[in-house]
Design a protein around this motif. Structure first.
Motif, PDB file in Angstrom:
ATOM      1  N   ILE A   8       0.494  -1.256  -0.185  1.00  0.00           N
ATOM      2  CA  ILE A   8      -0.143  -0.294  -0.120  1.00  0.00           C
ATOM      3  C   ILE A   8       1.056   1.495  -0.496  1.00  0.00           C
ATOM      4  O   ILE A   8       1.824   1.158   0.187  1.00  0.00           O
ATOM      5  CB  ILE A   8      -0.620   0.284   1.575  1.00  0.00           C
ATOM      6  N   ARG A   9       0.231   2.405  -0.019  1.00  0.00           N
ATOM      7  CA  ARG A   9       0.728   4.028   0.145  1.00  0.00           C
ATOM      8  C   ARG A   9       1.236   3.960   1.696  1.00  0.00           C
ATOM      9  O   ARG A   9       0.566   4.208   2.163  1.00  0.00           O
ATOM     10  CB  ARG A   9       0.139   4.648  -0.629  1.00  0.00           C
ATOM     11  N   LYS A  12      -1.028   5.866   4.055  1.00  0.00           N
ATOM     12  CA  LYS A  12      -2.319   4.782   3.804  1.00  0.00           C
ATOM     13  C   LYS A  12      -2.515   4.531   5.878  1.00  0.00           C
ATOM     14  O   LYS A  12      -3.124   3.310   5.551  1.00  0.00           O
ATOM     15  CB  LYS A  12      -2.940   4.339   2.669  1.00  0.00           C
ATOM     16  N   CYS A  81      -7.446   2.127   2.013  1.00  0.00           N
ATOM     17  CA  CYS A  81      -5.969   2.548   0.722  1.00  0.00           C
ATOM     18  C   CYS A  81      -6.600   3.191  -0.188  1.00  0.00           C
ATOM     19  O   CYS A  81      -5.286   3.401  -1.154  1.00  0.00           O
ATOM     20  CB  CYS A  81      -5.155   1.168   0.920  1.00  0.00           C
ATOM     21  N   SER A  82      -7.339   3.040  -0.814  1.00  0.00           N
ATOM     22  CA  SER A  82      -7.738   3.591  -2.401  1.00  0.00           C
ATOM     23  C   SER A  82      -8.063   4.349  -2.804  1.00  0.00           C
ATOM     24  O   SER A  82      -8.649   5.540  -2.007  1.00  0.00           O
ATOM     25  CB  SER A  82      -9.340   3.046  -2.617  1.00  0.00           C
ATOM     26  N   THR A  83      -7.196   5.079  -3.555  1.00  0.00           N
ATOM     27  CA  THR A  83      -7.613   6.280  -3.818  1.00  0.00           C
ATOM     28  C   THR A  83      -7.647   6.754  -5.372  1.00  0.00           C
ATOM     29  O   THR A  83      -8.233   7.712  -6.211  1.00  0.00           O
ATOM     30  CB  THR A  83      -5.861   7.125  -3.617  1.00  0.00           C
ATOM     31  N   ASN A  84      -8.366   6.010  -5.562  1.00  0.00           N
ATOM     32  CA  ASN A  84      -8.718   6.046  -7.236  1.00  0.00           C
ATOM     33  C   ASN A  84      -7.389   5.650  -8.543  1.00  0.00           C
ATOM     34  O   ASN A  84      -8.070   6.343  -9.281  1.00  0.00           O
ATOM     35  CB  ASN A  84     -10.047   6.289  -7.451  1.00  0.00           C
ATOM     36  N   GLN A  85      -5.995   6.024  -7.817  1.00  0.00           N
ATOM     37  CA  GLN A  85      -5.538   6.434  -8.826  1.00  0.00           C
ATOM     38  C   GLN A  85      -4.224   4.728  -9.114  1.00  0.00           C
ATOM     39  O   GLN A  85      -4.083   4.198  -8.045  1.00  0.00           O
ATOM     40  CB  GLN A  85      -4.365   7.556  -8.166  1.00  0.00           C
ATOM     41  N   ASP A  88      -2.020   2.305  -6.255  1.00  0.00           N
ATOM     42  CA  ASP A  88      -2.294   2.422  -4.528  1.00  0.00           C
ATOM     43  C   ASP A  88      -2.358   0.936  -3.661  1.00  0.00           C
ATOM     44  O   ASP A  88      -2.246   0.643  -3.079  1.00  0.00           O
ATOM     45  CB  ASP A  88      -4.474   1.809  -5.035  1.00  0.00           C
TER      46      ASP A  88
END
Length: 113
Positions: A8-9, A12, A81-85, A88
């Protein structure tokens, strides 16, 4: 038992840790890692010179869970954790044959509780 591994990022991680704690998931192994996928790195700028960073810093979170917990944990990871980029991360799920607590010799699910 299953092993859930999420890459993950880094920004996050704290929110994910808090949410996992709220649902009773306390046993985590966390590593700072670097990698690239579709994101393919980043462009950097240093003293007016552009350069490419091929590997992007990520955090890998690993946990061994009872099979029944896996779907809930996957949903938590996705929601936090989702940023829709692109970048992710990914979630991997592996079967775990056995676990043994070194101190007591407990095996199986008892070793991970």
């Amino acid at each position: 038992m299953k092993k859930v591994e999420a890459v993950i990022r880094p920004e996050k991680f704290q929110a994910l840790r808090v949410k996992l704690e709220e649902v009773g998931i306390n046993g985590l192994t966390v590593s700072e890692v670097a990698g690239c996928g579709q994101q393919k790195g980043e462009q950097g700028l240093f003293r007016g010179q552009s350069f490419e960073i091929k590997l992007v810093p990520k955090v890998k979170v690993e946990m061994i869970l009872e099979t029944e917990q896996v779907d809930e944990v996957i949903k938590i990871i996705q929601s936090i954790c989702s940023t829709n980029q692109i970048g992710d991360g990914k979630i991997f799920v592996y079967p775990v044959e056995d676990a043994v607590r070194i101190r007591t010799g407990e095996a199986g699910v008892e070793a991970i509780l």
